[in-house]
Design an enzyme around this catalytic site. Structure first.
Site, short mmCIF file in Angstrom:
data_model
loop_
_atom_site.label_atom_id
_atom_site.label_comp_id
_atom_site.label_asym_id
_atom_site.label_seq_id
_atom_site.Cartn_x
_atom_site.Cartn_y
_atom_site.Cartn_z
N LYS A 153 11.46 40.63 10.47
CA LYS A 153 11.82 39.42 9.72
C LYS A 153 13.00 39.70 8.79
O LYS A 153 13.85 38.83 8.58
CB LYS A 153 10.61 38.91 8.94
CG LYS A 153 9.43 38.48 9.81
CD LYS A 153 8.28 37.98 8.95
CE LYS A 153 7.04 37.68 9.79
NZ LYS A 153 6.43 38.91 10.34
N CYS A 171 -0.40 36.49 9.90
CA CYS A 171 -0.82 36.54 11.30
C CYS A 171 -2.34 36.43 11.35
O CYS A 171 -3.01 37.14 12.10
CB CYS A 171 -0.32 37.81 11.98
SG CYS A 171 -0.69 39.33 11.09
N ASP A 176 8.07 47.10 -0.18
CA ASP A 176 6.84 47.47 0.52
C ASP A 176 6.32 48.75 -0.12
O ASP A 176 7.10 49.58 -0.59
CB ASP A 176 7.08 47.68 2.02
CG ASP A 176 5.80 47.49 2.82
OD1 ASP A 176 5.58 46.38 3.33
OD2 ASP A 176 5.01 48.45 2.93
#
Length: 466
Positions: free
Chosen positions: A240, A359, A258
């Site tokens: 992404k 997801c 992250d």
């Protein structure tokens, strides 16, 4: 090939409970993690079949130096995979001595069980579901090439280009060496199911990005113009992020966060291969990033794709059989983290548009999180109506939920996914007004946030190709 030894090492690690397939693949330092992950998952799926064939053929008795896990990977490749096309080295020669016997034992097993196809040898829970029959979607990386050039390349290689698909039925009907342009996502090409492009020169050169159709929606719907400052809050593994950079044309700035150092390292490799130059990576907890930091004063766009249960990912069933129905305790913990992250994102003073995606199939991680964040910011933000023709909408749990998008293999030819686009109702007059509008979204102290974030990341990493 090194991939076979790496796959054997991952299988051995999973069996000895050293970690999950995903975690061990990322920690293997093998460059092509997607290729390795696919090989391990498929070998694991056929594990019982391979054990039976290897035992019946007496392979390990004949080749005493051949380790069981490596034997399983090699026999999968010989009988059920690529058949060592274009490689294999000494392993191809070694198994070549036993090829006839191994094939005979596989045929004998089919006769014994009264089946004709390899897939019919699988237990019901291991058989491929709708996701395994999805087209292979490939995003053209416009930082390095353009769709016309990629189409011309494949046509020169004998593929037949059918133009832009007019419906999902066109995509379902793909066979042979035909490919189409996706009707929704620009620069997204669709090839027949099971098309393997992991070793394709355009992929290895970063001209193509292997990415699920639904996974392309977040960046596409965020749609930051070139020159924008963007935050990718939970960025790894980076597909992404590279999509955002392509939309920005490498003009502007992406702040990507992250907590997982290994995933960030793999992400840095992916972004370098894709030609991304506008991204600043940080091994940090997004919840610990201060919205008042001058570095983020121009951030108008945020993409938040946090750790989730992964219940919409078909591949997760191979290593976590109960992933489609996560426990209430796990859902509660994940949803709590997701709502804190979303509320935190909404406190950035210049924010105009945010995409929240998972997801997951679970209402608790999707509609409930979005509703909670909007309720804590009454009148400041709203759900933006997007893709009115998209067939699968958010669950009707609150007014406006129909503006959210859901995705599934059956309906949208993608993995299970959820996307919500949130936009500010009107621009803030000053940073202080924006900060004052959301006092209830202030996260808890940083040390506790970081511990919870690390646990959530360990529980539910994003898989490769998302």
């Amino acid at each position: 090939m090194a991939v076979y030894a790496a796959a054997a090492g991952v299988l051995a690690g999973v069996e000895s409970r050293q970690g999950s397939i995903k975690g061990l693949v990322y920690s293997s330092n093998f460059q092509n993690v997607k290729q390795l992950y696919a090989l391990v998952c498929e070998t694991q799926r056929y594990s019982a079949v391979l054990d039976a064939v290897i035992a019946s053929a007496g392979l390990l008795r004949a080749e005493k130096k051949l380790r069981p896990h490596l034997a399983k990977v090699l026999v999968y490749e010989l009988l059920l995979g690529k058949g060592f096309r274009g490689g294999g080295g000494r392993w191809k020669a070694l198994l070549g001595r036993h090829q006839a016997r191994l094939k005979a034992e596989l045929a004998r097993l089919k006769v014994h069980r009264g089946v004709s196809r390899n897939e019919d040898l699988l237990e019901v829970g291991s058989r491929p579901g709708p996701a395994s029959q999805l087209p292979r979607f490939v995003r053209v990386n416009t930082l390095k090439t353009c769709s016309d050039d990629v189409v011309d390349y494949f046509k020169r290689k004998g593929f037949s280009y059918q133009g832009r698909a007019s419906s999902a039925d066109d995509l379902r009907a793909l066979k042979g060496k035909r490919f189409l342009l996706d009707p929704v996502v620009p620069e997204l090409l669709a090839f027949p199911a099971q098309t393997d492009l992991h070793e394709h020169p355009l992929y290895r050169a970063g001209h193509l990005i292997l990415q699920d159709r639904a996974s392309c929606l977040p960046a596409m719907l965020l749609d930051p113009p070139p020159g924008s400052h963007v935050i990718d809050a939970c960025a790894a593994p980076g597909n992404k992020t590279s999509h955002l950079a392509a939309l920005l044309k490498n003009q502007g700035k992406i702040f990507a966060f992250d907590l997982d150092a290994k995933r960030l390292s793999s992400m840095a490799t992916l972004l370098a291969r894709a030609g991304v130059s506008c991204c600043e990576l940080a091994e940090d907890d997004f919840l610990a990033v201060s919205p008042s930091d001058p570095r983020y004063s121009q951030v108008r766009y945020i993409l938040l794709d946090p750790s989730c249960s992964g219940s919409g990912m078909q591949s997760r069933q191979l290593e976590e059989p109960g992933a489609r129905t996560p426990s209430p305790e796990r859902l509660h913990a994940l949803a709590g983290f997701q709502q804190r992250a979303l509320c935190h994102a909404l406190t950035f003073p210049s924010l105009q548009r945010l995409v929240y995606s998972t997801c997951s199939l679970c209402q608790e991680e999707n509609e409930d999180v979005v509703r909670g964040a909007l309720q804590q910011n009454p009148g400041a933000f709203r759900l933006a109506p997007v893709l009115p023709t998209w067939p699968l909408r958010g669950l009707s749990r609150f007014p406006g939920a129909e503006h959210c998008l859901r995705a599934s293999p059956e309906t949208t030819l993608s993995g299970g996914f959820f996307v919500a686009v949130i936009e500010r109702v009107e621009a803030p007059s000053s940073a202080s007004q924006a900060e004052a509008s959301a006092p209830e979204c202030t996260p808890s102290p940083a040390p506790k946030r970081k511990k919870r974030r690390r646990q959530a990341a360990a529980d539910a990493h994003t898989l490769p190709g998302t």
